[in-house]
Design an enzyme around this catalytic site. Structure first.
Site, PDB file in Angstrom:
ATOM      1  N   ARG A   8       0.850  -1.198   0.000  1.00  0.00           N
ATOM      2  CA  ARG A   8       0.000   0.000   0.000  1.00  0.00           C
ATOM      3  C   ARG A   8       0.891   1.256   0.000  1.00  0.00           C
ATOM      4  NH1 ARG A   8      -2.186  -3.739  -0.442  1.00  0.00           N
ATOM      5  NH2 ARG A   8      -1.935  -2.980  -2.545  1.00  0.00           N
TER       6      ARG A   8
ATOM      7  N   ASN B 158      -9.032   8.370   4.220  1.00  0.00           N
ATOM      8  CA  ASN B 158      -8.004   7.761   3.372  1.00  0.00           C
ATOM      9  C   ASN B 158      -6.656   7.760   4.074  1.00  0.00           C
ATOM     10  OD1 ASN B 158     -10.014   7.557   1.444  1.00  0.00           O
ATOM     11  ND2 ASN B 158      -9.503   9.532   0.521  1.00  0.00           N
TER      12      ASN B 158
ATOM     13  N   LEU C 198     -20.024   9.759  -6.485  1.00  0.00           N
ATOM     14  CA  LEU C 198     -20.245   9.117  -7.770  1.00  0.00           C
ATOM     15  C   LEU C 198     -21.669   8.567  -7.865  1.00  0.00           C
ATOM     16  CD1 LEU C 198     -18.451   8.701 -10.217  1.00  0.00           C
ATOM     17  CD2 LEU C 198     -17.668   6.544  -9.228  1.00  0.00           C
TER      18      LEU C 198
ATOM     19  N   ALA D  99     -15.395  13.016  -8.412  1.00  0.00           N
ATOM     20  CA  ALA D  99     -14.904  14.066  -7.516  1.00  0.00           C
ATOM     21  C   ALA D  99     -14.041  15.076  -8.266  1.00  0.00           C
ATOM     22  CB  ALA D  99     -14.105  13.436  -6.371  1.00  0.00           C
TER      23      ALA D  99
ATOM     24  N   HIS E 246      -8.308   7.567  10.060  1.00  0.00           N
ATOM     25  CA  HIS E 246      -7.991   6.140   9.987  1.00  0.00           C
ATOM     26  C   HIS E 246      -6.491   5.884   9.888  1.00  0.00           C
ATOM     27  CE1 HIS E 246     -12.350   5.172   8.479  1.00  0.00           C
ATOM     28  NE2 HIS E 246     -12.286   5.315   9.779  1.00  0.00           N
TER      29      HIS E 246
END
Ligand SMILES: [Zn+2]
Length: 238
Positions: free
Chosen positions: A62, A95, A205, A222, A112
């Site tokens: 990640r 995010n 969306l 976005a 987070h």
């Protein structure tokens, strides 16, 4: 509905949709998968205890993806809002990437956690981390080999909830961008802000699970909707 000129305090919540437009895939509530891994296998404290190597490798990947991604026009528009908006602003993001910051925003809160941060469970130090953790490097602060991703896993408490709720209680406008409205506590922010009198706008969306709580919903990518909304806010404020 409050006129733009009466708005001073804005809280923006951003979610997976805004990162997705920079090519970063995040956890999808629909099938419970994150990059083909089950969330229970990579994003819980139990998973880390059971198979730390798998979890470290997952976040090492990640981290690599985050470093390779670029901010998109939605991140850039929010950075412009941050620069030019003289009232209070808090960008709460779900995010773990740093694309808001790389676009130039500074009033950002990562509820987070952050992919590019390592947390030492021995001394509690947090530091920016761009390398790998799977080879168990020593903590630069205390030397212990006890670093874990600085990520809020399922079952753990999101960061700085007091600061978030304080901002929501003062907000005149709450804007949710690219979130599914499915993951609590973030899904409850709109009701919290509205209970204190804020207007609520959703840019997404598709209609989220919490759409009915918003005064207005605008549907689209976005990277289209956010620059237009920021233009409106800054134009209306001058
Ligand atoms: Zn340490």
């Amino acid at each position: 509905m409050r006129h733009m000129a009466q708005i001073r305090n804005i809280v923006v919540l951003t979610g997976a949709g805004i990162s997705a437009e920079s090519g970063l895939r995040t956890f999808r509530a629909a099938d419970g998968l994150w990059e083909d891994h089950r969330v229970e296998d990579v994003a819980t404290p139990e998973a880390f205890r059971r198979d730390p190597d798998l979890v470290q490798r997952f976040y090492d990947e990640r981290r690599e993806n985050i470093l390779a991604a670029r901010p998109n026009p939605a991140h850039e528009a929010l950075a412009r809002l941050d620069r030019e908006w003289s009232g209070d602003l808090l960008i709460v993001t779900q995010n773990i990437d740093d694309l808001h910051e790389r676009a130039g925003a500074s009033r950002v809160l990562h509820m987070h956690g952050e992919g590019l941060s390592a947390w030492c469970t021995a001394c509690d130090a947090r530091q920016r981390w761009t390398g790998i953790l799977r080879d168990e490097p020593p903590c630069p602060a205390c030397g212990a080999r006890a670093l874990r991703p600085d990520i809020v896993w399922f079952g753990e408490m999101p960061y700085r909830m007091d600061d978030i709720f304080a901002a929501l209680s003062r907000a005149d406008l709450f804007v949710s961008i690219g979130t599914s409205g499915a993951v609590y506590p973030a899904a409850g922010f709109v009701q919290e802000a509205k209970s204190h009198g804020a207007r609520a706008l959703e840019l997404n969306l598709e209609r989220s699970q919490g759409s009915q709580w918003f005064d207005e919903t605008r549907l689209g990518p976005a990277s289209d909707l956010v620059p237009r909304w920021v233009e409106e806010v800054l134009g209306g404020a001058s």
